[in-house]
Design an enzyme around this catalytic site. Structure first.
Site, short mmCIF file in Angstrom:
data_model
loop_
_atom_site.label_atom_id
_atom_site.label_comp_id
_atom_site.label_asym_id
_atom_site.label_seq_id
_atom_site.Cartn_x
_atom_site.Cartn_y
_atom_site.Cartn_z
N ARG A 184 0.84 -1.19 0.00
CA ARG A 184 0.00 0.00 0.00
C ARG A 184 0.88 1.24 0.00
O ARG A 184 1.01 1.94 0.98
CB ARG A 184 -0.92 -0.02 1.20
CG ARG A 184 -2.30 -0.40 0.75
CD ARG A 184 -2.86 -1.58 1.31
NE ARG A 184 -4.16 -1.80 0.68
CZ ARG A 184 -5.29 -1.88 1.33
NH1 ARG A 184 -5.32 -1.74 2.61
NH2 ARG A 184 -6.40 -2.12 0.68
N GLN A 190 -0.79 2.51 -6.10
CA GLN A 190 -2.23 2.74 -5.91
C GLN A 190 -3.08 2.28 -7.10
O GLN A 190 -4.14 1.70 -6.92
CB GLN A 190 -2.49 4.21 -5.63
CG GLN A 190 -2.81 4.43 -4.16
CD GLN A 190 -2.95 5.88 -3.80
OE1 GLN A 190 -2.96 6.77 -4.65
NE2 GLN A 190 -3.07 6.14 -2.52
N ASP A 196 -3.76 -1.45 -7.04
CA ASP A 196 -4.28 -1.99 -5.79
C ASP A 196 -5.70 -2.52 -5.98
O ASP A 196 -6.70 -1.83 -5.76
CB ASP A 196 -4.24 -0.86 -4.73
CG ASP A 196 -4.71 -1.32 -3.37
OD1 ASP A 196 -5.13 -2.49 -3.24
OD2 ASP A 196 -4.68 -0.50 -2.43
N SER A 246 -8.22 -2.66 -2.97
CA SER A 246 -8.95 -1.43 -2.71
C SER A 246 -10.08 -1.22 -3.71
O SER A 246 -11.19 -0.84 -3.34
CB SER A 246 -8.02 -0.21 -2.74
OG SER A 246 -7.20 -0.23 -1.62
N TYR A 270 -2.91 -1.13 8.27
CA TYR A 270 -3.92 -2.16 8.56
C TYR A 270 -4.15 -2.25 10.06
O TYR A 270 -3.27 -1.94 10.86
CB TYR A 270 -3.43 -3.52 8.08
CG TYR A 270 -3.48 -3.73 6.58
CD1 TYR A 270 -4.70 -3.90 5.94
CD2 TYR A 270 -2.33 -3.78 5.83
CE1 TYR A 270 -4.76 -4.12 4.58
CE2 TYR A 270 -2.37 -3.99 4.46
CZ TYR A 270 -3.60 -4.16 3.84
OH TYR A 270 -3.65 -4.37 2.49
P1 NAD Z 1 -9.22 -3.97 5.87
O1 NAD Z 1 -10.10 -4.49 4.77
O2 NAD Z 1 -8.00 -4.73 6.23
O3 NAD Z 1 -10.11 -3.83 7.20
C1 NAD Z 1 -11.34 -3.13 7.19
C2 NAD Z 1 -11.43 -2.19 8.36
O4 NAD Z 1 -11.78 -2.91 9.53
C3 NAD Z 1 -10.14 -1.44 8.68
O5 NAD Z 1 -10.38 -0.05 8.64
C4 NAD Z 1 -9.81 -1.91 10.08
O6 NAD Z 1 -9.19 -0.91 10.88
C5 NAD Z 1 -11.18 -2.25 10.62
N1 NAD Z 1 -11.20 -3.10 11.81
C6 NAD Z 1 -10.41 -4.19 12.11
N2 NAD Z 1 -10.77 -4.69 13.32
C7 NAD Z 1 -11.80 -3.92 13.77
C8 NAD Z 1 -12.61 -3.95 14.94
N3 NAD Z 1 -12.40 -4.86 15.92
N4 NAD Z 1 -13.57 -3.01 15.07
C9 NAD Z 1 -13.78 -2.08 14.11
N5 NAD Z 1 -13.06 -2.00 13.00
C10 NAD Z 1 -12.08 -2.91 12.82
O7 NAD Z 1 -8.84 -2.49 5.61
P2 NAD Z 1 -8.62 -1.74 4.23
O8 NAD Z 1 -9.92 -1.29 3.71
O9 NAD Z 1 -7.82 -2.60 3.37
O10 NAD Z 1 -7.80 -0.44 4.67
C11 NAD Z 1 -6.81 -0.44 5.68
C12 NAD Z 1 -6.07 0.88 5.65
O11 NAD Z 1 -5.20 0.95 4.52
C13 NAD Z 1 -6.93 2.11 5.56
O12 NAD Z 1 -6.35 3.10 6.35
C14 NAD Z 1 -6.84 2.53 4.14
O13 NAD Z 1 -7.10 3.91 3.96
C15 NAD Z 1 -5.39 2.20 3.88
N6 NAD Z 1 -5.15 2.07 2.45
C16 NAD Z 1 -4.02 2.67 1.93
C17 NAD Z 1 -3.76 2.55 0.58
C18 NAD Z 1 -2.55 3.19 -0.02
O14 NAD Z 1 -1.88 3.90 0.64
N7 NAD Z 1 -2.25 2.93 -1.26
C19 NAD Z 1 -4.60 1.83 -0.23
C20 NAD Z 1 -5.73 1.22 0.34
C21 NAD Z 1 -5.97 1.35 1.70
#
Ligand code: NAD
Length: 384
Positions: free
Chosen positions: A120, A125, A128, A131, A227
């Site tokens: 990430r 991006q 990805d 996402s 994450y």
């Molecule tokens: P994910 O699919 O791994 O998880 C979904 C969400 O569930 C996450 O926000 C996580 O914090 C939350 N979660 C886990 N346990 C929990 C609990 N007990 N109670 C409530 N919520 C809980 O997450 P994702 O959608 O893949 O995204 C993770 C992070 O990565 C985010 O901050 C996202 O913005 C970031 N991201 C960055 C990039 C990049 O920089 N290129 C790309 C995609 C996502």
């Protein structure tokens, strides 16, 4: 060099890895594209459209035999026997959930890349796919909830009386959760959300939703990659206790909470479902990882005390046109990256393993699993 696009064989998979509009770019880069007959049919892309864009159409055996590089949405372990030494396979392979399947691909001598393991970082991006697919899942979860809810989402003032807005609670505000919030708002619902990563509070609020304050110590909730980190069972127990009231007061609960490589935490118990009003709907986007709700059964509609629980294991496959469009963009950008300026030394595939994107996504090479985390999982499995 030939790029092959087989028809997806994973049950219920309607997407296709490449869409016709991606083909001219690949042919311009010197690649021939061969697509299995009807590979895109379930997503709305005809074989004729692929041909018009410059691809050739062939049967399944021919695609697997002819391709130097196979582009897939989902690598299917049973197909490892079709792969050959040196062939490159790019797709979702569930490497952390099914390391054995990766081992089978490795044994075939193919060089497999996992779309799930894309780092990430800003540079990656546009590659990805997790996402882009999560964006679709968040959108679709709300549409599914609205379809099962005996209420409407928006607040309406009509001559026949006032309709109150549906109350939606989104648990987990990553990519899918944020899109679910946005979609529920677009339909006019009153939206609340919670995530254990405190950093997302502002993002939730910027979408016009209320951040549910749960007094739990979450300073160490996020890893370097952004994450969520796994918490212990006593944390999840306290979280469930504190979410009880919000869940009971919601018409729709959408759960998206996952921790990479781990079973999804149980955040909604049977008792919590029993506290919800009849007619309420819970959509569990963590169904494929075991579910956030105790009662979830993947791809089944469960009705418990009048509450409907949906656990779609593959929502992007239910929006196959746009899911394929987004995935196609992700995978072609990744392929172009892998080949680099010199076409990975004119496809002898001398890969640049000093590059983070190439190194982090490479699963197997020369008959072996080379990805450190997958190797660790296999070793742990062998010990168990
Ligand atoms: P994910 O699919 O791994 O998880 C979904 C969400 O569930 C996450 O926000 C996580 O914090 C939350 N979660 C886990 N346990 C929990 C609990 N007990 N109670 C409530 N919520 C809980 O997450 P994702 O959608 O893949 O995204 C993770 C992070 O990565 C985010 O901050 C996202 O913005 C970031 N991201 C960055 C990039 C990049 O920089 N290129 C790309 C995609 C996502």
């Amino acid at each position: 060099m030939k790029v092959g696009v087989p028809r997806e064989s994973w049950p219920g998979e309607n997407r296709v890895a490449l869409i016709p509009s991606a083909i001219p770019g690949l042919t311009k880069a010197g690649l021939d594209v061969v697509v299995e007959r009807d590979a895109g049919a379930r997503a709305g892309f005809t074989s004729a459209a692929f041909e018009r864009a410059g691809a050739s159409i062939a049967g399944r055996d021919e695609v697997f035999a002819a391709a130097d590089i196979l582009l897939q949405v989902r690598s299917v372990p049973a197909e490892a026997g079709r792969l050959r030494r040196g062939q490159v396979v790019i797709g979702f392979a569930d490497p952390l959930g099914s390391p054995d399947a990766v081992e089978a691909i490795g044994r075939a001598g193919a060089m497999a890349f996992s779309m799930e393991l894309m780092p990430r970082i800003t540079r990656a991006q546009s590659m990805d796919a997790l996402s882009s697919m999560a964006t679709i899942s968040g959108y679709k979860a709300v549409i599914m909830a609205a379809d099962h809810l005996p209420r409407m989402f928006p607040m309406l003032m009509t001559a026949a009386g006032t309709i109150t807005a549906a109350k939606v609670f989104v648990v987990g505000a990553g990519v899918a959760g944020l899109q679910a919030i946005a979609q529920a708002k677009r339909l006019g619902a009153k939206v609340e959300a919670y995530d254990i990563r405190p950093a997302v509070k502002e993002e939730i609020q910027s979408l016009g939703a209320r951040f549910v304050e749960i007094p739990l110590e979450t300073t160490d909730a996020q890893d370097k990659g952004g994450y969520a980190k796994a918490q212990d069972e006593s944390f999840y127990r306290r979280q469930r206790e504190m979410m009880l009231k919000v869940v009971a007061g919601s018409d729709v609960v959408i759960t998206t909470a996952v921790v990479p490589g781990k079973k999804a935490p149980t955040l909604v118990t049977r008792e919590m479902v029993e506290g919800m009003a009849p007619g309420s709907v819970l959509v569990d986007l963590a169904a494929e990882r075991g579910g956030n709700c105790e009662l979830t059964r993947a791809d089944q509609v469960i009705v418990h005390n009048g509450v409907t629980i949906l656990g779609p294991s593959n929502p992007p496959a239910l929006v196959p046109y746009h899911a394929s469009q987004m995935y196609s963009k992700n995978i072609t950008t990744f392929l172009t990256h892998l080949l680099g300026k010199d076409g990975a030394k004119k496809a002898g595939l001398e890969l640049d393993l000093s590059d983070e994107i190439t190194r982090d996504t490479l699963l197997t090479r020369d008959g072996e699993v080379v990805h450190t985390r997958v190797k660790q999982l296999l070793a742990a499995g062998a010990r168990a």
